[in-house]
Motif scaffolding. Structure first.
Motif, mmCIF file in Angstrom:
data_model
loop_
_atom_site.group_PDB
_atom_site.id
_atom_site.type_symbol
_atom_site.label_atom_id
_atom_site.label_comp_id
_atom_site.label_asym_id
_atom_site.label_seq_id
_atom_site.Cartn_x
_atom_site.Cartn_y
_atom_site.Cartn_z
ATOM 1 N N GLY A 91 0.322 -9.928 -3.953
ATOM 2 C CA GLY A 91 -0.540 -9.699 -2.796
ATOM 3 C C GLY A 91 -0.108 -10.350 -1.507
ATOM 4 O O GLY A 91 -0.480 -9.887 -0.425
ATOM 5 N N LEU A 92 0.687 -11.420 -1.576
ATOM 6 C CA LEU A 92 1.106 -12.118 -0.361
ATOM 7 C C LEU A 92 2.393 -11.484 0.162
ATOM 8 O O LEU A 92 3.474 -12.056 0.137
ATOM 9 N N ALA A 93 2.235 -10.248 0.628
ATOM 10 C CA ALA A 93 3.359 -9.456 1.120
ATOM 11 C C ALA A 93 2.821 -8.379 2.044
ATOM 12 O O ALA A 93 1.612 -8.140 2.120
ATOM 13 N N GLU A 94 3.732 -7.731 2.744
ATOM 14 C CA GLU A 94 3.314 -6.673 3.658
ATOM 15 C C GLU A 94 3.040 -5.361 2.930
ATOM 16 O O GLU A 94 2.238 -4.537 3.397
ATOM 17 N N TYR A 95 3.696 -5.148 1.786
ATOM 18 C CA TYR A 95 3.442 -3.986 0.932
ATOM 19 C C TYR A 95 3.409 -4.463 -0.509
ATOM 20 O O TYR A 95 4.031 -5.475 -0.874
ATOM 21 N N GLY A 96 2.689 -3.712 -1.363
ATOM 22 C CA GLY A 96 2.681 -4.028 -2.780
ATOM 23 C C GLY A 96 2.485 -2.771 -3.598
ATOM 24 O O GLY A 96 1.851 -1.796 -3.151
ATOM 25 N N VAL A 97 3.027 -2.781 -4.807
ATOM 26 C CA VAL A 97 2.858 -1.670 -5.748
ATOM 27 C C VAL A 97 1.931 -2.140 -6.869
ATOM 28 O O VAL A 97 2.144 -3.207 -7.462
ATOM 29 N N PHE A 98 0.902 -1.318 -7.160
ATOM 30 C CA PHE A 98 -0.121 -1.707 -8.127
ATOM 31 C C PHE A 98 -0.512 -0.515 -8.990
ATOM 32 O O PHE A 98 -0.389 0.650 -8.566
ATOM 33 N N ASP A 99 -0.985 -0.789 -10.192
ATOM 34 C CA ASP A 99 -1.471 0.270 -11.074
ATOM 35 C C ASP A 99 -2.723 0.902 -10.468
ATOM 36 O O ASP A 99 -3.638 0.196 -10.010
ATOM 37 N N VAL A 100 -2.767 2.227 -10.505
ATOM 38 C CA VAL A 100 -3.906 2.954 -9.940
ATOM 39 C C VAL A 100 -5.210 2.535 -10.606
ATOM 40 O O VAL A 100 -6.253 2.423 -9.944
ATOM 41 N N ASN A 101 -5.176 2.272 -11.924
ATOM 42 C CA ASN A 101 -6.425 1.957 -12.632
ATOM 43 C C ASN A 101 -6.971 0.574 -12.304
ATOM 44 O O ASN A 101 -8.039 0.197 -12.789
ATOM 45 N N ARG A 102 -6.260 -0.190 -11.468
ATOM 46 C CA ARG A 102 -6.774 -1.481 -11.021
ATOM 47 C C ARG A 102 -7.361 -1.403 -9.607
ATOM 48 O O ARG A 102 -7.780 -2.422 -9.059
ATOM 49 N N CYS A 103 -7.403 -0.216 -9.034
ATOM 50 C CA CYS A 103 -7.838 -0.057 -7.647
ATOM 51 C C CYS A 103 -9.283 0.423 -7.585
ATOM 52 O O CYS A 103 -9.738 1.195 -8.426
ATOM 53 N N VAL A 104 -9.983 -0.022 -6.566
ATOM 54 C CA VAL A 104 -11.339 0.464 -6.314
ATOM 55 C C VAL A 104 -11.460 0.759 -4.823
ATOM 56 O O VAL A 104 -11.030 -0.036 -3.981
ATOM 57 N N GLU A 105 -11.974 1.934 -4.492
ATOM 58 C CA GLU A 105 -12.184 2.258 -3.086
ATOM 59 C C GLU A 105 -13.329 1.426 -2.541
ATOM 60 O O GLU A 105 -14.321 1.165 -3.230
ATOM 61 N N ILE A 106 -13.192 0.978 -1.306
ATOM 62 C CA ILE A 106 -14.185 0.081 -0.719
ATOM 63 C C ILE A 106 -15.015 0.831 0.315
ATOM 64 O O ILE A 106 -14.555 1.792 0.927
ATOM 65 N N PRO A 107 -16.275 0.408 0.497
ATOM 66 C CA PRO A 107 -17.145 1.095 1.462
ATOM 67 C C PRO A 107 -16.605 0.984 2.878
ATOM 68 O O PRO A 107 -15.915 0.023 3.234
ATOM 69 N N ASP A 108 -16.953 1.967 3.705
ATOM 70 C CA ASP A 108 -16.530 1.952 5.109
ATOM 71 C C ASP A 108 -17.052 0.720 5.842
ATOM 72 O O ASP A 108 -16.419 0.251 6.798
ATOM 73 N N CYS A 109 -18.204 0.197 5.391
ATOM 74 C CA CYS A 109 -18.811 -0.943 6.073
ATOM 75 C C CYS A 109 -18.160 -2.271 5.696
ATOM 76 O O CYS A 109 -18.496 -3.316 6.276
ATOM 77 N N MET A 110 -17.203 -2.264 4.761
ATOM 78 C CA MET A 110 -16.598 -3.500 4.257
ATOM 79 C C MET A 110 -15.263 -3.747 4.955
ATOM 80 O O MET A 110 -14.373 -2.897 4.920
ATOM 81 N N SER A 111 -15.130 -4.913 5.564
ATOM 82 C CA SER A 111 -13.858 -5.257 6.205
ATOM 83 C C SER A 111 -12.808 -5.549 5.138
ATOM 84 O O SER A 111 -13.125 -5.868 3.989
ATOM 85 N N PHE A 112 -11.530 -5.455 5.524
ATOM 86 C CA PHE A 112 -10.465 -5.792 4.580
ATOM 87 C C PHE A 112 -10.539 -7.265 4.173
ATOM 88 O O PHE A 112 -10.258 -7.611 3.027
ATOM 89 N N GLU A 113 -10.923 -8.142 5.119
ATOM 90 C CA GLU A 113 -11.039 -9.562 4.785
ATOM 91 C C GLU A 113 -12.120 -9.782 3.729
ATOM 92 O O GLU A 113 -11.918 -10.539 2.770
ATOM 93 N N ASP A 114 -13.270 -9.134 3.896
ATOM 94 C CA ASP A 114 -14.326 -9.257 2.884
ATOM 95 C C ASP A 114 -13.868 -8.689 1.541
ATOM 96 O O ASP A 114 -14.128 -9.264 0.478
ATOM 97 N N ALA A 115 -13.184 -7.543 1.583
ATOM 98 C CA ALA A 115 -12.737 -6.908 0.341
ATOM 99 C C ALA A 115 -11.743 -7.783 -0.411
ATOM 100 O O ALA A 115 -11.787 -7.877 -1.644
#
Length: 319
Positions: A91-115
């Motif tokens: 995560g401490l990089a400008e880009y990262g590759v991750f498994d799709v099944n570990r991802c969750v879409e975040i609400p529009d009202c949620m900042s990236f910092e909060d997420a």
């Protein structure tokens, strides 16, 4: 791209230039907007964490950002989608590759910092208090390290679940943070007797301990019969030993909690918990506390804030 990277077992982390990674089947590439720091990152540097990867690897367990590419034959969030990922590393990089099944879409009202500050801290506390301890409204919850990354979320979630919350932290400033999160009673771990104060309040039904050491021992002795104790972490550096004869006499239960472990053997626990937590966030019932937001070239400074316990809530790095 830049990454805060550990090249070998003989070297510590350094800011390094690496090739931008390419996602494989079942993976996506994320343009990382924010990465939450965790005490486990410090343990990985020392090779003391239970899931420390073999070097070379990039630090950073939880991230948020924008989907930049999908691997071949991969269904997942659309390119351009805003997602959060518990990747365990990278995560401490400008880009990262991750498994799709570990991802969750975040609400529009949620900042990236909060997420980036959300999944591990809130997930750990919710799974611990709801799934493991089965805490009920009206019970008394004692939280040690109550102004830290996970402890503060335990205060907030405990209050949402209807508990009377006793927050234990070091110093008036940190206790004010816990009070703002909903704590009913405050204990200064530097100057006050945890055991005596908790017992004067009737004892604890549930103990959420992120510190270990002497604070665990004091909390253990302040439990009601049939209390449940949750060892969450050992920020003191001392892993407590549990006297089984005391468990027997007071009918106590010690319940281990390792949130990331559920990804391997029962991921539905995490999925269901995150669904609840994101719903609470959208309703305005959860407010992540981020004390520091730093750029990638100050990642070492961010980790030092954790090590020295000078942060409250979460520290977030923004590549």
């Amino acid at each position: 791209m830049r990454a805060y990277h550990i090249a070998s077992t003989e070297t510590g982390p350094t800011l390094t230039d690496l090739p931008i990674p390419t996602p494989g089947t079942g993976q996506l590439r994320l343009k990382i907007a924010a990465c939450g720091l965790n005490f486990a990152d410090l343990l990985m540097i020392q090779r003391k964490y239970q899931d420390t990867p073999e070097p070379p690897f990039t630090l950073g367990m939880e991230v948020a950002g924008i989907v930049d590419a999908l691997g071949p034959d991969t269904d997942g969030p659309a390119i351009g989608a805003r997602v959060a990922v518990f990747g365990g590393q990278g995560g401490l990089a400008e880009y990262g590759v991750f498994d799709v099944n570990r991802c969750v879409e975040i609400p529009d009202c949620m900042s990236f910092e909060d997420a980036a500050a959300f999944q591990i801290a809130y997930g750990t506390s919710h799974v611990a208090l709801d799934h493991r301890a089965r805490m009920q409204p009206g019970e008394t919850l004692l939280v040690t390290g109550a102004a830290g990354g996970v402890g503060l979320t335990a205060v907030e979630i405990g209050k949402l679940m209807g508990a009377t919350v006793i927050a234990c932290a070091r110093g008036a400033d940190k206790l004010e943070v816990a009070k703002a999160a909903g704590a009913d009673h405050l204990i200064d771990a530097k100057t006050q007797d945890i055991r005596e104060i908790v017992r004067s309040l009737g004892g604890a039904d549930v103990v959420y301990d992120a510190v270990g050491g002497a604070q665990w021992q004091a909390a253990f002795r302040a439990c009601k019969p049939e209390a449940r104790l949750l060892p969450i972490g050992f920020a003191s550096g001392e892993v407590p030993q549990v006297p089984a004869n005391h468990l027997l006499v007071k009918n106590l239960s010690v319940l281990g909690v390792y949130w990331g472990g559920y990804m391997k053997f029962r991921p539905q626990v995490i999925t269901d918990s995150l669904r609840t937590l994101l719903g609470w966030y959208e309703q305005g019932r959860l407010k992540p506390h981020v004390s520091h937001v730093l750029p990638l070239d100050r990642a070492a400074e961010g980790l030092e804030l954790l090590r020295s316990r000078k942060s409250t809530g979460k520290v977030v790095i923004t590549p």
